[in-house]
Design a protein around this motif. Structure first.
Motif, PDB file in Angstrom:
ATOM      1  N   LYS A 223      -5.830  -8.701  -5.989  1.00  0.00           N
ATOM      2  CA  LYS A 223      -6.912  -8.066  -5.574  1.00  0.00           C
ATOM      3  C   LYS A 223      -6.614  -7.241  -4.537  1.00  0.00           C
ATOM      4  CE  LYS A 223     -10.328 -11.822  -6.718  1.00  0.00           C
ATOM      5  NZ  LYS A 223     -11.353 -12.702  -6.083  1.00  0.00           N
ATOM      6  N   VAL A 224      -5.683  -7.667  -3.635  1.00  0.00           N
ATOM      7  CA  VAL A 224      -5.260  -6.724  -2.384  1.00  0.00           C
ATOM      8  C   VAL A 224      -4.382  -5.478  -2.960  1.00  0.00           C
ATOM      9  CG1 VAL A 224      -4.183  -6.862  -0.199  1.00  0.00           C
ATOM     10  CG2 VAL A 224      -5.193  -8.835  -0.781  1.00  0.00           C
ATOM     11  N   ASP A 225      -3.600  -6.056  -3.987  1.00  0.00           N
ATOM     12  CA  ASP A 225      -2.752  -4.823  -4.525  1.00  0.00           C
ATOM     13  C   ASP A 225      -3.470  -3.757  -5.365  1.00  0.00           C
ATOM     14  OD1 ASP A 225      -0.442  -3.554  -5.563  1.00  0.00           O
ATOM     15  OD2 ASP A 225      -0.077  -4.898  -6.940  1.00  0.00           O
ATOM     16  N   ARG A 226      -4.026  -2.736  -4.645  1.00  0.00           N
ATOM     17  CA  ARG A 226      -5.056  -2.009  -5.423  1.00  0.00           C
ATOM     18  C   ARG A 226      -4.430  -0.957  -6.633  1.00  0.00           C
ATOM     19  NH1 ARG A 226     -10.232  -1.048  -2.992  1.00  0.00           N
ATOM     20  NH2 ARG A 226     -10.726  -3.001  -1.772  1.00  0.00           N
ATOM     21  N   ASN A 227      -3.317  -0.729  -6.196  1.00  0.00           N
ATOM     22  CA  ASN A 227      -2.530   0.316  -7.338  1.00  0.00           C
ATOM     23  C   ASN A 227      -1.695  -0.378  -8.114  1.00  0.00           C
ATOM     24  OD1 ASN A 227      -0.283  -0.529  -5.690  1.00  0.00           O
ATOM     25  ND2 ASN A 227       0.074   1.564  -4.951  1.00  0.00           N
ATOM     26  N   LYS A 228      -1.782  -1.647  -8.293  1.00  0.00           N
ATOM     27  CA  LYS A 228      -0.942  -2.603  -9.038  1.00  0.00           C
ATOM     28  C   LYS A 228       0.548  -2.390  -9.040  1.00  0.00           C
ATOM     29  CE  LYS A 228      -5.110  -4.432 -10.019  1.00  0.00           C
ATOM     30  NZ  LYS A 228      -5.357  -5.511  -9.105  1.00  0.00           N
ATOM     31  N   ASP A 229       1.045  -2.159  -8.268  1.00  0.00           N
ATOM     32  CA  ASP A 229       2.489  -1.747  -8.170  1.00  0.00           C
ATOM     33  C   ASP A 229       3.325  -3.077  -7.760  1.00  0.00           C
ATOM     34  OD1 ASP A 229       1.983  -1.997  -5.445  1.00  0.00           O
ATOM     35  OD2 ASP A 229       3.099  -0.212  -4.939  1.00  0.00           O
ATOM     36  N   LYS A 230       2.600  -4.315  -7.683  1.00  0.00           N
ATOM     37  CA  LYS A 230       3.080  -5.509  -7.443  1.00  0.00           C
ATOM     38  C   LYS A 230       3.711  -5.606  -6.030  1.00  0.00           C
ATOM     39  CE  LYS A 230       3.960  -6.544 -12.246  1.00  0.00           C
ATOM     40  NZ  LYS A 230       3.073  -7.164 -12.520  1.00  0.00           N
ATOM     41  N   GLN A 231       3.021  -4.766  -5.180  1.00  0.00           N
ATOM     42  CA  GLN A 231       3.589  -4.775  -3.583  1.00  0.00           C
ATOM     43  C   GLN A 231       2.021  -4.663  -2.812  1.00  0.00           C
ATOM     44  OE1 GLN A 231       7.658  -3.338  -2.482  1.00  0.00           O
ATOM     45  NE2 GLN A 231       6.963  -1.944  -3.821  1.00  0.00           N
ATOM     46  N   ILE A 232       1.972  -5.202  -1.725  1.00  0.00           N
ATOM     47  CA  ILE A 232       0.978  -4.891  -0.761  1.00  0.00           C
ATOM     48  C   ILE A 232       1.487  -3.837   0.441  1.00  0.00           C
ATOM     49  CG2 ILE A 232      -0.583  -5.949   0.869  1.00  0.00           C
ATOM     50  CD1 ILE A 232      -0.949  -8.215  -1.062  1.00  0.00           C
ATOM     51  N   SER A 233       0.967  -2.747   0.603  1.00  0.00           N
ATOM     52  CA  SER A 233       1.139  -2.018   1.618  1.00  0.00           C
ATOM     53  C   SER A 233       0.339  -2.193   2.995  1.00  0.00           C
ATOM     54  CB  SER A 233       1.156  -0.438   1.409  1.00  0.00           C
ATOM     55  OG  SER A 233      -0.591  -0.189   0.829  1.00  0.00           O
ATOM     56  N   ALA A 234       0.726  -1.700   3.870  1.00  0.00           N
ATOM     57  CA  ALA A 234      -0.215  -1.708   5.166  1.00  0.00           C
ATOM     58  C   ALA A 234      -1.714  -1.144   4.953  1.00  0.00           C
ATOM     59  CB  ALA A 234       0.515  -1.112   6.406  1.00  0.00           C
ATOM     60  N   GLN A 235      -1.527  -0.368   4.160  1.00  0.00           N
ATOM     61  CA  GLN A 235      -3.030   0.435   3.997  1.00  0.00           C
ATOM     62  C   GLN A 235      -3.926  -0.506   3.133  1.00  0.00           C
ATOM     63  OE1 GLN A 235      -0.088   2.100   3.938  1.00  0.00           O
ATOM     64  NE2 GLN A 235      -0.452   2.919   5.904  1.00  0.00           N
ATOM     65  N   GLU A 236      -3.270  -1.037   2.097  1.00  0.00           N
ATOM     66  CA  GLU A 236      -3.997  -2.046   1.275  1.00  0.00           C
ATOM     67  C   GLU A 236      -4.280  -3.230   1.932  1.00  0.00           C
ATOM     68  OE1 GLU A 236      -2.026  -1.224  -3.345  1.00  0.00           O
ATOM     69  OE2 GLU A 236      -0.833  -2.301  -1.798  1.00  0.00           O
ATOM     70  N   MET A 237      -3.537  -3.702   2.903  1.00  0.00           N
ATOM     71  CA  MET A 237      -3.900  -5.059   3.537  1.00  0.00           C
ATOM     72  C   MET A 237      -4.908  -4.677   4.548  1.00  0.00           C
ATOM     73  SD  MET A 237      -3.134  -8.281   4.170  1.00  0.00           S
ATOM     74  CE  MET A 237      -1.428  -8.604   3.782  1.00  0.00           C
ATOM     75  N   GLN A 238      -4.886  -3.393   5.148  1.00  0.00           N
ATOM     76  CA  GLN A 238      -5.924  -2.996   6.112  1.00  0.00           C
ATOM     77  C   GLN A 238      -7.280  -3.155   5.356  1.00  0.00           C
ATOM     78  OE1 GLN A 238      -5.868   1.113   6.990  1.00  0.00           O
ATOM     79  NE2 GLN A 238      -7.180   0.957   9.091  1.00  0.00           N
ATOM     80  N   ARG A 239      -7.594  -2.350   4.438  1.00  0.00           N
ATOM     81  CA  ARG A 239      -8.479  -2.212   3.536  1.00  0.00           C
ATOM     82  C   ARG A 239      -9.282  -3.780   3.466  1.00  0.00           C
ATOM     83  NH1 ARG A 239      -8.902   1.243  -1.660  1.00  0.00           N
ATOM     84  NH2 ARG A 239      -8.280   2.797  -0.335  1.00  0.00           N
ATOM     85  N   TRP A 240      -8.103  -4.477   2.887  1.00  0.00           N
ATOM     86  CA  TRP A 240      -8.610  -5.945   2.639  1.00  0.00           C
ATOM     87  C   TRP A 240      -9.052  -6.868   3.705  1.00  0.00           C
ATOM     88  CZ3 TRP A 240      -9.528  -8.873  -1.501  1.00  0.00           C
ATOM     89  CH2 TRP A 240      -9.445 -10.109  -1.679  1.00  0.00           C
ATOM     90  N   ILE A 241      -8.535  -6.388   4.957  1.00  0.00           N
ATOM     91  CA  ILE A 241      -8.883  -7.239   6.048  1.00  0.00           C
ATOM     92  C   ILE A 241     -10.205  -6.542   6.628  1.00  0.00           C
ATOM     93  CG2 ILE A 241      -8.646  -7.287   8.678  1.00  0.00           C
ATOM     94  CD1 ILE A 241      -5.536  -7.170   8.081  1.00  0.00           C
TER      95      ILE A 241
END
Length: 356
Positions: free
Chosen positions: A103-121
């Motif tokens: 769910k955190v991995d929005r672009n489905k590249d199998k990695q979580i970026s800082a921006q994806e983690m920020q949005r999730w937080i």
């Protein structure tokens, strides 16, 4: 010669006599300021329905100035924070964590970026907000006896004292007739602090009554900018030793942990000081001048601050980023699961490919 049976009987009688004396001593030794209105205390759950909580989910600092030790888990798991514990079956927790990763991995590249983690937080923090709003509706109804959509300070005071073990009908009668309430010093101090907080939540025009939205600010100051400022003032008041309305590092780490009685307690105190020192220097003191102002503390406390959320995301990634690519893979999160969920997953590397 006294028989064994007679001796035991005599000993038992002496024990009962002493027990009776101690019970009498306990009755007469009770503080004189305990009100005759006092009844048996209610359980904590009932009391917590109307007493503002010290712990606010998704906020970095407690109301009493202590750091929130569960903050990382709360902003990563949201309302599902209770689902992870040491007693859960490891593979079950792995599956849950993998589902969150997806769910955190929005672009489905199998990695979580800082921006994806920020949005999730930010999403998980908003989730805590919504939970607080839902609970507030229940708590507001509990203290609004006439269902007029408002709670007066007197209505709240009556319910609060009832939650502390006082006779509600007798308290209500005395409040109605403006009669003096005999309240112990500790309860009176809490009541005075609550009254200050109550009037802060009473938006203009002040009428000494709170509607449901104002009551939410009273219980959860993180929902209101004005109440957030009040919470910061309270924390600084408690920690500020020289009265300059700012905090130095020594003031921030001086909050007492209790008496150090042994090596284990000393280690706990030392760890506590290290945590506070790190948070002060690396996070709260934004301009790194050695002083934390009210404005800096307010920004730090604001759970919906985008910049704070991004910084938090970067810190969370740095904890588990073993390959130093500034992203998190699933295996990294599983390996450092205790940081993200509070639950340590065993044999993560051996099972991760089998499960996913």
């Amino acid at each position: 010669m006294v028989s064994k049976q007679a001796f035991l009987f005599s000993l038992g009688s002496l024990y009962l006599s002493l027990l009776f004396i101690f019970l009498l001593m306990d009755v007469y030794a009770r503080p004189a300021n305990n009100s005759a209105l006092k009844e048996k205390p209610v359980d904590n759950k009932d009391e917590n329905e109307i007493l503002p909580p010290d712990h606010l989910n998704g906020v970095k600092m407690e109301m009493d100035g202590h750091l929130n030790k569960e903050f990382h888990q709360e902003v990563f798991l949201g309302k599902d924070v209770e689902e992870f514990d040491e007693d859960s079956e490891p593979r079950k927790n792995q599956r849950k964590l993998a589902a969150i990763f997806s769910k955190v991995d929005r672009n489905k590249d199998k990695q979580i970026s800082a921006q994806e983690m920020q949005r999730w937080i930010m999403e998980k923090t908003e989730e805590h907000f919504q939970e607080a709003v839902k609970e507030n509706k229940l708590h507001f109804r509990a203290v609004d006896p006439d269902n007029d959509g408002y709670v007066s300070w007197d209505e709240y005071k009556i319910k609060f004292l009832a939650s502390k073990g006082f006779n509600e009908k007798e308290v209500a009668e005395k409040v109605k007739n403006n009669e003096e309430l005999k309240i112990d010093e500790e309860t009176q101090e809490v009541l005075d602090n609550l009254k200050d907080r109550w009037f802060q939540a009473d938006n203009p025009p002040a009428d000494r009554r709170l509607n449901e939205e104002e009551f939410l600010s009273f219980l959860h100051p993180e929902h209101s900018r004005g109440m957030l400022k009040f919470m910061v003032k309270e924390i600084i008041r408690d920690l500020d030793q020289d009265g300059d309305k700012k905090l130095t590092l020594s003031e921030f780490i001086s909050l007492p942990m209790g008496t150090v009685e042994n090596k284990q307690a000393q280690d706990i105190d030392d760890e506590w000081v290290r945590d506070r020192k790190k948070e002060f220097e690396e996070v709260i003191d934004a301009n790194h001048d050695g002083i934390v102002t009210m404005e800096e503390l307010e920004e730090y406390m604001d759970p919906m601050n985008d910049y704070n959320a991004l910084n938090e995301a970067k810190q969370m990634i740095a904890v588990a980023d073993e390959n130093q690519d500034h992203h998190l893979g699933l295996e990294e999160i599983l390996k450092y699961s205790e940081y993200f969920t509070g639950s340590k997953l065993m044999d993560y590397a051996r099972n991760v490919h089998e499960e996913f």
